[in-house]
Motif scaffolding. Structure first.
Motif, PDB file in Angstrom:
ATOM      1  N   ALA A 141     -54.219  11.971 -37.300  1.00 45.54           N
ATOM      2  CA  ALA A 141     -52.923  12.209 -37.936  1.00 45.54           C
ATOM      3  C   ALA A 141     -51.896  12.609 -36.886  1.00 45.54           C
ATOM      4  CB  ALA A 141     -53.038  13.304 -38.992  1.00 45.54           C
ATOM      5  N   ILE A 142     -50.726  11.959 -36.941  1.00 38.50           N
ATOM      6  CA  ILE A 142     -49.617  12.307 -36.056  1.00 38.50           C
ATOM      7  C   ILE A 142     -48.403  12.598 -36.928  1.00 38.50           C
ATOM      8  CG2 ILE A 142     -48.178  11.616 -34.113  1.00 38.50           C
ATOM      9  CD1 ILE A 142     -50.224   9.603 -33.312  1.00 38.50           C
ATOM     10  N   GLY A 143     -47.738  13.717 -36.651  1.00 40.04           N
ATOM     11  CA  GLY A 143     -46.550  14.065 -37.418  1.00 40.04           C
ATOM     12  C   GLY A 143     -45.875  15.277 -36.843  1.00 40.04           C
ATOM     13  N   ASN A 144     -45.093  15.955 -37.690  1.00 40.35           N
ATOM     14  CA  ASN A 144     -44.293  17.086 -37.243  1.00 40.35           C
ATOM     15  C   ASN A 144     -44.535  18.302 -38.141  1.00 40.35           C
ATOM     16  OD1 ASN A 144     -42.496  15.497 -35.234  1.00 40.35           O
ATOM     17  ND2 ASN A 144     -42.364  14.330 -37.132  1.00 40.35           N
ATOM     18  N   PRO A 145     -45.765  18.796 -38.188  1.00 42.36           N
ATOM     19  CA  PRO A 145     -46.061  19.898 -39.097  1.00 42.36           C
ATOM     20  C   PRO A 145     -45.337  21.178 -38.698  1.00 42.36           C
ATOM     21  CG  PRO A 145     -47.884  19.564 -37.586  1.00 42.36           C
ATOM     22  CD  PRO A 145     -46.922  18.426 -37.367  1.00 42.36           C
ATOM     23  N   LEU A 146     -44.685  21.793 -39.701  1.00 45.26           N
ATOM     24  CA  LEU A 146     -44.006  23.071 -39.501  1.00 45.26           C
ATOM     25  C   LEU A 146     -43.022  23.027 -38.337  1.00 45.26           C
ATOM     26  CD1 LEU A 146     -47.138  25.364 -40.019  1.00 45.26           C
ATOM     27  CD2 LEU A 146     -45.385  24.784 -41.701  1.00 45.26           C
ATOM     28  N   GLY A 147     -42.447  21.837 -38.094  1.00 43.77           N
ATOM     29  CA  GLY A 147     -41.443  21.683 -37.049  1.00 43.77           C
ATOM     30  C   GLY A 147     -41.990  21.423 -35.671  1.00 43.77           C
ATOM     31  N   PHE A 148     -43.313  21.400 -35.511  1.00 42.25           N
ATOM     32  CA  PHE A 148     -43.905  21.126 -34.192  1.00 42.25           C
ATOM     33  C   PHE A 148     -44.014  19.617 -34.012  1.00 42.25           C
ATOM     34  CE2 PHE A 148     -45.455  25.368 -35.289  1.00 42.25           C
ATOM     35  CZ  PHE A 148     -45.081  26.082 -34.155  1.00 42.25           C
ATOM     36  N   GLN A 149     -43.060  19.058 -33.278  1.00 44.14           N
ATOM     37  CA  GLN A 149     -42.954  17.608 -33.197  1.00 44.14           C
ATOM     38  C   GLN A 149     -44.123  16.991 -32.435  1.00 44.14           C
ATOM     39  OE1 GLN A 149     -39.046  16.346 -32.388  1.00 44.14           O
ATOM     40  NE2 GLN A 149     -39.510  14.176 -32.319  1.00 44.14           N
ATOM     41  N   SER A 150     -44.514  15.791 -32.888  1.00 44.85           N
ATOM     42  CA  SER A 150     -45.562  14.991 -32.243  1.00 44.85           C
ATOM     43  C   SER A 150     -46.886  15.740 -32.145  1.00 44.85           C
ATOM     44  CB  SER A 150     -45.104  14.532 -30.852  1.00 44.85           C
ATOM     45  OG  SER A 150     -43.934  13.749 -30.949  1.00 44.85           O
ATOM     46  N   SER A 151     -47.246  16.435 -33.207  1.00 39.95           N
ATOM     47  CA  SER A 151     -48.538  17.121 -33.246  1.00 39.95           C
ATOM     48  C   SER A 151     -49.633  16.148 -33.682  1.00 39.95           C
ATOM     49  CB  SER A 151     -48.491  18.298 -34.213  1.00 39.95           C
ATOM     50  OG  SER A 151     -47.642  19.313 -33.726  1.00 39.95           O
ATOM     51  N   VAL A 152     -50.815  16.346 -33.129  1.00 39.11           N
ATOM     52  CA  VAL A 152     -51.946  15.464 -33.395  1.00 39.11           C
ATOM     53  C   VAL A 152     -53.108  16.280 -33.944  1.00 39.11           C
ATOM     54  CG1 VAL A 152     -53.622  13.866 -32.375  1.00 39.11           C
ATOM     55  CG2 VAL A 152     -51.266  13.933 -31.509  1.00 39.11           C
ATOM     56  N   SER A 153     -53.747  15.767 -34.976  1.00 35.24           N
ATOM     57  CA  SER A 153     -55.016  16.320 -35.444  1.00 35.24           C
ATOM     58  C   SER A 153     -55.959  15.158 -35.685  1.00 35.24           C
ATOM     59  CB  SER A 153     -54.839  17.157 -36.718  1.00 35.24           C
ATOM     60  OG  SER A 153     -54.288  16.382 -37.760  1.00 35.24           O
ATOM     61  N   ALA A 154     -57.240  15.415 -35.621  1.00 34.09           N
ATOM     62  CA  ALA A 154     -58.217  14.334 -35.763  1.00 34.09           C
ATOM     63  C   ALA A 154     -59.390  14.798 -36.612  1.00 34.09           C
ATOM     64  CB  ALA A 154     -58.713  13.862 -34.397  1.00 34.09           C
ATOM     65  N   GLY A 155     -59.978  13.833 -37.285  1.00 31.20           N
ATOM     66  CA  GLY A 155     -61.152  14.095 -38.107  1.00 31.20           C
ATOM     67  C   GLY A 155     -61.764  12.763 -38.482  1.00 31.20           C
ATOM     68  N   ILE A 156     -62.190  12.669 -39.714  1.00 33.23           N
ATOM     69  CA  ILE A 156     -62.753  11.422 -40.207  1.00 33.23           C
ATOM     70  C   ILE A 156     -62.124  11.055 -41.542  1.00 33.23           C
ATOM     71  CG2 ILE A 156     -64.972  11.798 -39.063  1.00 33.23           C
ATOM     72  CD1 ILE A 156     -66.070  12.550 -41.899  1.00 33.23           C
ATOM     73  N   VAL A 157     -62.344   9.825 -41.951  1.00 32.10           N
ATOM     74  CA  VAL A 157     -62.027   9.418 -43.314  1.00 32.10           C
ATOM     75  C   VAL A 157     -63.122   9.977 -44.213  1.00 32.10           C
ATOM     76  CG1 VAL A 157     -61.824   7.465 -44.893  1.00 32.10           C
ATOM     77  CG2 VAL A 157     -60.801   7.336 -42.607  1.00 32.10           C
ATOM     78  N   SER A 158     -62.739  10.868 -45.127  1.00 36.75           N
ATOM     79  CA  SER A 158     -63.723  11.506 -45.997  1.00 36.75           C
ATOM     80  C   SER A 158     -64.099  10.621 -47.175  1.00 36.75           C
ATOM     81  CB  SER A 158     -63.192  12.844 -46.515  1.00 36.75           C
ATOM     82  OG  SER A 158     -62.834  13.692 -45.444  1.00 36.75           O
ATOM     83  N   ALA A 159     -63.121   9.865 -47.689  1.00 38.80           N
ATOM     84  CA  ALA A 159     -63.353   8.984 -48.831  1.00 38.80           C
ATOM     85  C   ALA A 159     -62.207   7.999 -48.930  1.00 38.80           C
ATOM     86  CB  ALA A 159     -63.488   9.776 -50.133  1.00 38.80           C
ATOM     87  N   VAL A 160     -62.464   6.876 -49.574  1.00 32.91           N
ATOM     88  CA  VAL A 160     -61.419   5.886 -49.831  1.00 32.91           C
ATOM     89  C   VAL A 160     -61.373   5.614 -51.336  1.00 32.91           C
ATOM     90  CG1 VAL A 160     -61.628   4.805 -47.564  1.00 32.91           C
ATOM     91  CG2 VAL A 160     -63.021   3.964 -49.458  1.00 32.91           C
ATOM     92  N   GLY A 161     -60.273   5.003 -51.777  1.00 37.45           N
ATOM     93  CA  GLY A 161     -60.156   4.647 -53.184  1.00 37.45           C
ATOM     94  C   GLY A 161     -59.909   5.822 -54.105  1.00 37.45           C
ATOM     95  N   ARG A 162     -59.443   6.956 -53.556  1.00 38.78           N
ATOM     96  CA  ARG A 162     -59.105   8.093 -54.391  1.00 38.78           C
ATOM     97  C   ARG A 162     -57.824   7.807 -55.188  1.00 38.78           C
ATOM     98  NH1 ARG A 162     -63.842  10.699 -54.336  1.00 38.78           N
ATOM     99  NH2 ARG A 162     -64.121  12.206 -52.657  1.00 38.78           N
TER     100      ARG A 162
END
Length: 335
Positions: A141-162
């Motif tokens: 995931a790339i975005g601007n959480p809480l104003g922190f620009q270009s922040s990156v987090s990583a994990g896995i796809v937990s499920a699809v078709g939700r």
């Protein structure tokens, strides 16, 4: 797919541990390279979206994220990020900032399409075919959480078709669940595969929960994008009823050879609507459309996409204990 693997150690005759193949450090490096490579490729196309507008009669401002998908400045974000906006401004990771206008919004999928007002050739991200996404694969995931620009987090796809409720109460289908950390401000940002393709547009998290977040699948976002560019909005078919989920009478369902336990009872009909013209009445309980079971209102909404406009469908229903069917010619839902 890249990932961590922990190998059992064996001993040689000297008593020292012996590894077969790549070491744990090598495998960690492979994971890191996959993540950093995807981030390097896509982060220039992820923007901060600043919004000024009015909500509930009061001036408001907010922010979120967006993903540039065309070099002429077409941007995907969430509908709730720009809802009520009078002024939208996007800022790139390299510091460039442009005003943007909203080309179209779709509350039913929580996707909005913006255009940056610039003649610059902008960096872009590629949308993946989200139907090929599988649980367990890397999610970044790339975005601007809480104003922190270009922040990156990583994990896995937990499920699809939700399925996920949009803010307007509609049901967003084909949602990707991930444990990649999302926070306020990530909305509208990119969820990536390890191949640097956008598999989803980050949209929501569950407050108080850890490791449960959601993204609108990229195939859904692409459909919204194409319709907005072609029509200025997302077109959908209309049946013309107000209904609610009700349990089926067991004896009637058994006699009609139905295994489902519920259907949609028509509570009101819009005058001269497709359902009205087809002879459906308040009190009828819809149980199927073109052979697909209907157990709730969301099932009907899923079957009324833009490709159903002008299409004749078969609606199966109960009128009392009588099982019947009728043909309904759908028209287009108003905005």
């Amino acid at each position: 797919m890249y990932g961590l693997s922990f190998l059992s150690n064996t001993s040689n005759r000297t008593g020292k541990p012996e590894h077969s193949g790549a070491t744990d450090r090598d495998r960690l490096d492979s994971y890191s390279e996959a993540v950093t490579g995807a981030v390097d490729a896509v982060s220039p196309a992820v923007v901060h979206v600043g919004v000024k507008g009015e909500r509930d009669g009061r001036a408001s401002q907010g922010s979120g994220s967006g993903v540039i998908v065309s070099p002429d400045g077409i941007i995907l974000t969430n509908n709730h990020v720009v809802d009520g906006a009078r002024d939208v401004r996007v800022t790139l990771a390299d510091g460039r900032s442009f005003s943007a206008r909203t080309l179209g919004r779709d509350a039913d999928t929580d996707i909005a399409v913006l255009r940056a007002e610039t003649m610059d050739h902008l960096p872009t991200a590629m949308l993946a075919d989200s139907k090929r996404v599988k649980p367990g694969q890397i999610a970044i995931a790339i975005g601007n959480p809480l104003g922190f620009q270009s922040s990156v987090s990583a994990g896995i796809v937990s499920a699809v078709g939700r399925s996920l409720r949009a803010q307007n109460g509609g049901l967003i289908s084909d949602v990707i669940q991930t444990d990649a950390a999302l926070n306020p401000g990530n909305s509208g940002g990119a969820l990536l595969s390890s191949h640097a393709e956008v598999i989803g547009i980050n949209t929501a998290m569950i407050m108080g929960a850890q490791g449960i977040a959601f993204a609108v699948a990229s195939s859904t976002a692409l459909n919204v994008l194409m319709q907005v560019l072609a029509h200025g909005r997302v077109r959908r078919a209309r049946l013309g009823i107000a209904g609610e989920q009700v349990p089926l009478r067991r004896r009637a369902a058994y006699a009609a050879n139905l295994s489902q336990e519920s259907g949609v009872a028509i509570r009101d009909l819009h005058a001269s609507s497709p359902a009205d013209r087809a002879g459906l009445r308040p009190g009828d309980v819809i149980v199927g459309i073109d052979g697909t079971p209907v157990t709730g209102v969301d099932d009907i909404l899923r079957l009324l996409g833009h490709d159903a406009i002008g299409k004749s469908i078969t609606v199966t229903y109960f009128r009392g204990d009588t099982f019947a069917e009728t043909r309904v010619l759908l028209d287009e839902r108003e905005k």
